[in-house]
Design an enzyme around this catalytic site. Structure first.
Site, PDB file in Angstrom:
ATOM      1  N   ASP A   8       1.867   0.598   6.894  1.00  0.00           N
ATOM      2  CA  ASP A   8       2.595   1.156   5.753  1.00  0.00           C
ATOM      3  C   ASP A   8       1.528   1.540   4.726  1.00  0.00           C
ATOM      4  O   ASP A   8       0.952   0.677   4.067  1.00  0.00           O
ATOM      5  CB  ASP A   8       3.557   0.086   5.190  1.00  0.00           C
ATOM      6  CG  ASP A   8       4.219   0.519   3.886  1.00  0.00           C
ATOM      7  OD1 ASP A   8       4.030   1.667   3.463  1.00  0.00           O
ATOM      8  OD2 ASP A   8       4.933  -0.326   3.288  1.00  0.00           O
ATOM      9  N   LYS A  69      -1.966   8.338  -2.770  1.00  0.00           N
ATOM     10  CA  LYS A  69      -0.883   8.879  -1.937  1.00  0.00           C
ATOM     11  C   LYS A  69      -0.146  10.031  -2.633  1.00  0.00           C
ATOM     12  O   LYS A  69       0.336  10.945  -1.980  1.00  0.00           O
ATOM     13  CB  LYS A  69       0.081   7.742  -1.608  1.00  0.00           C
ATOM     14  CG  LYS A  69       1.188   8.109  -0.654  1.00  0.00           C
ATOM     15  CD  LYS A  69       1.960   6.875  -0.261  1.00  0.00           C
ATOM     16  CE  LYS A  69       3.174   7.168   0.563  1.00  0.00           C
ATOM     17  NZ  LYS A  69       3.889   5.945   0.916  1.00  0.00           N
ATOM     18  N   GLU A 146       9.398   6.174   6.313  1.00  0.00           N
ATOM     19  CA  GLU A 146       9.520   4.786   5.827  1.00  0.00           C
ATOM     20  C   GLU A 146      10.939   4.231   6.010  1.00  0.00           C
ATOM     21  O   GLU A 146      11.101   3.110   6.501  1.00  0.00           O
ATOM     22  CB  GLU A 146       9.068   4.708   4.364  1.00  0.00           C
ATOM     23  CG  GLU A 146       7.564   4.862   4.229  1.00  0.00           C
ATOM     24  CD  GLU A 146       7.102   5.293   2.853  1.00  0.00           C
ATOM     25  OE1 GLU A 146       7.933   5.342   1.928  1.00  0.00           O
ATOM     26  OE2 GLU A 146       5.906   5.582   2.705  1.00  0.00           O
ATOM     27  N   ASP A 168      14.814   2.008  -1.802  1.00  0.00           N
ATOM     28  CA  ASP A 168      13.407   1.602  -1.851  1.00  0.00           C
ATOM     29  C   ASP A 168      12.875   1.703  -3.289  1.00  0.00           C
ATOM     30  O   ASP A 168      12.608   2.798  -3.790  1.00  0.00           O
ATOM     31  CB  ASP A 168      12.613   2.516  -0.904  1.00  0.00           C
ATOM     32  CG  ASP A 168      11.129   2.154  -0.843  1.00  0.00           C
ATOM     33  OD1 ASP A 168      10.666   1.349  -1.672  1.00  0.00           O
ATOM     34  OD2 ASP A 168      10.439   2.683   0.046  1.00  0.00           O
TER      35      ASP A 168
END
Ligand code: AMP
Length: 577
Positions: A8, A69, A146, A168
């Protein structure tokens, strides 16, 4: 067999996992399950990745890179140690660190990985992630979404057709995704979120609140000095985590400004009022996501929580109230995506894998209280403290208050169940706390429930103003398998017609299912304990039953599990002393 790892690669933190004996296991990085996605160089020009880079963030922000990211797939450069790097290059350093740590842990070279990305990542961003892997010496076998990874962690085989909402909420970002599983194929139907909303915003609100209080008291702005601001930030983040399990959190920082100390208490109620608008905002994204997917809330079979900030109880409450479904929270929300990626990696490597198995409480535990509604007192209200599906061991607290002036004692009653009326649940035990202070109504009593793996519930009631407390241990396992089907039927009879009742009274649904699962676990534990002390022939009959019971759990075959429970229980009857 060659190990394929699951990674992840997160905005704030990254994790790496692999499959051991069919189960996903997270590999620690420098002793921690979570590695900050942070890269830096120290004053001697040495490369730092992970925690060490994160630690120098405050002292050398110009030599540290966070949240790379966010830039993946963009044609930009970031500066580090006097040189320029692409986002792929910086991400590859994070992946390389994870790979090196995994190799040391596993004692073998790791060359292949499954890496997760947000569902909204476009082709450029996915390609950049693959390139980062290649630079790190990893062949990225597959890039998976994800939310898909999160769904796999709960249902590795994807055997059940279902509609899942993945909520999330991390440190800096929020995503809601609607995942549909149909005939073993997973598809993210829609995804909506906010790339700048997360736990950091909750911290910020708390920092502002505490700084305001300090300014009112001492006329000093703690936020003027970056070092002090940072101390304050770390202190409120810790308090925020405590507020997920307790009704109050103390923030103490000595010599925060010259001789002055910071010493204050935050209540969960005040904190929740601060963050409520932000959580409501996430629900705006959830509704948009459902609309984009063309799915009504009533069609959702499961809500899965991902990201550290979902441990905030208000998140659970708002989702339950708005969608009418309790979110699943038993798998660690920081590690679930890496574990799901490991399951996918295991499948690619040709291994047998199963969903993440965690010890949970199948029932809610709480107490009875008097509530006030529109000026009227309502007695016998059930207040959940430890909710069902919470991983064990667990400790949770709630605050209550006396209702009459000079109240000398309180009767603490602990119930197990899911009914809103306390006495409709199963009474586990009760005790009195006596000799309370002679003060007006509103005397605060803190109730702490600690439930361990053996089903022992330790209940502590404390008078907050004096510290007077009493602890009583209760054995919940005695009540574990009690499911009064007749009572449940009677309850429902007044609400539904006969046809619905037939469907609902299916013993393999709801609490019936939980009871079978919990009984199976208990039986397997007892059987495993016997294996070493019985003769070979008996062991050769018992062992396959244990294995079949595990398989039935992994496959969600409750009917078969119920049969195996009977067989196991029969054998134990003869084998146990
Ligand atoms: P993630 O980006 O998923 O690693 O989530 C990190 C965020 O989760 C940070 O804002 C943490 O402060 C927050 N967090 C971690 N543990 C808790 C907790 N027990 N209660 C509330 N927030 C938490």
């Amino acid at each position: 067999m060659e190990t394929v790892v699951g990674i992840d690669l997160g905005t704030t933190n990254s994790e790496i996992a692999f499959i051991r004996d069919g189960s996903p296991e997270v590999i620690p990085v420098e002793g921690e399950m979570i590695m900050p996605s942070c890269v830096g160089v120290d004053p001697n020009g040495r490369l730092l990745v992970g925690r060490s880079a994160r630690n120098q963030m405050v002292s050398s922000p110009q030599s540290t890179i966070l949240s790379i990211k966010r830039k993946m797939g963009q044609d930009v450069k970031v500066k580090l140690g006097g040189k320029e790097f692409s986002p792929e290059e910086i991400s590859s350093l994070i992946l390389k660190k994870l790979k090196t740590e995994a190799e040391a842990y596993l004692g073998q070279e790791v060359k292949k990985a499954v890496v997760t990305v947000p569902a909204y990542f476009d082709d450029h961003q996915r390609k950049a992630t693959k390139n980062a892997g290649a630079l790190a010496g990893l062949e990225v076998m597959r890039i998976i979404n994800e939310p898909t990874a999160a769904a796999l962690a709960y249902d590795a085989g994807l055997e059940e057709n279902q509609t899942i909402l993945v909520y999330d909420l991390g440190g800096g970002t929020f995503d809601a995704s609607l995942v549909v599983v149909e005939n073993g194929v997973v598809e993210v139907k829609a995804s909506h979120g906010d790339t700048h909303l997360g736990g950091d915003d909750f911290d910020n609100l708390l920092v502002q609140h505490v700084a305001r209080m300090f300014k009112d008291q001492h006329d000093i702005d703690l936020l003027a000095d970056p070092k002090t601001k940072n101390r304050l930030w770390a202190a409120v983040e810790k308090a925020k985590r405590e507020l997920s399990d307790a009704p109050f959190a103390r923030i103490r920082e000595e010599f925060v400004h010259g001789d002055l100390h910071l010493d204050t208490e935050i209540s969960r109620i005040d904190y929740e009022n601060m963050i409520r608008p932000l959580i409501k905002k996430t629900m705006g994204s959830v509704h948009q996501c459902l609309k984009d997917a063309g799915v009504l809330p009533s069609r959702i079979d499961r809500v899965i929580l991902v990201g550290g900030s979902t441990r905030t109880p208000l998140v659970f409450e708002v989702i339950s109230n708005e969608l009418g479904i309790e979110p699943r929270h038993e798998i660690n929300p920081d590690l679930i995506v890496a574990m799901g990626a490991a399951i996918q990696a295991g499948v690619i490597a040709g291994m047998e894998t199963h969903s993440v198995l965690v010890d949970i409480t199948p029932y809610t535990y709480g107490t009875r209280a008097v509530d006030q509604y529109r000026g009227r007192f309502i007695s016998d209200v059930f207040v959940p403290i430890i909710r069902r599906n919470t991983p064990l061991p667990v400790s949770k607290s709630e605050a209550f208050a006396t209702i009459v002036d000079g109240q000398e004692k309180v009767d603490v009653r602990i119930y197990q169940g899911e009914q809103p009326i306390a006495s409709d649940n199963i009474l586990i035990g009760n005790f009195f706390v006596e000799d309370l202070s002679d003060v007006p109504a509103g005397n605060e009593i803190l109730l702490n429930l600690h439930l361990n793996l053996d089903g022992i519930l330790e209940v502590t009631a404390t008078e907050k103003r004096t510290g007077l407390s009493k602890t009583v241990k209760m054995d919940t396992s005695k009540h574990r398998d009690v499911f009064d089907l007749d009572k449940a039927r009677r309850n429902l009879a007044s609400l539904v017609d006969d046809e619905d009742l037939e469907a609902i009274s299916d013993p393999f649904r709801g609490e019936g299912k939980e009871a079978i699962l919990s009984q199976a676990k208990d039986l397997r534990k007892r059987a495993e304990a016997l294996l070493g002390s019985i003769d070979e022939e008996d062991a050769s009959q018992l062992q396959p039953l244990i294995q079949q019971s595990k398989t039935a759990v992994a496959e969600g075959d409750i009917e078969r599990l119920a049969e195996l429970n009977e067989s196991l229980s029969d054998m134990l009857f003869y084998l146990e002393d």
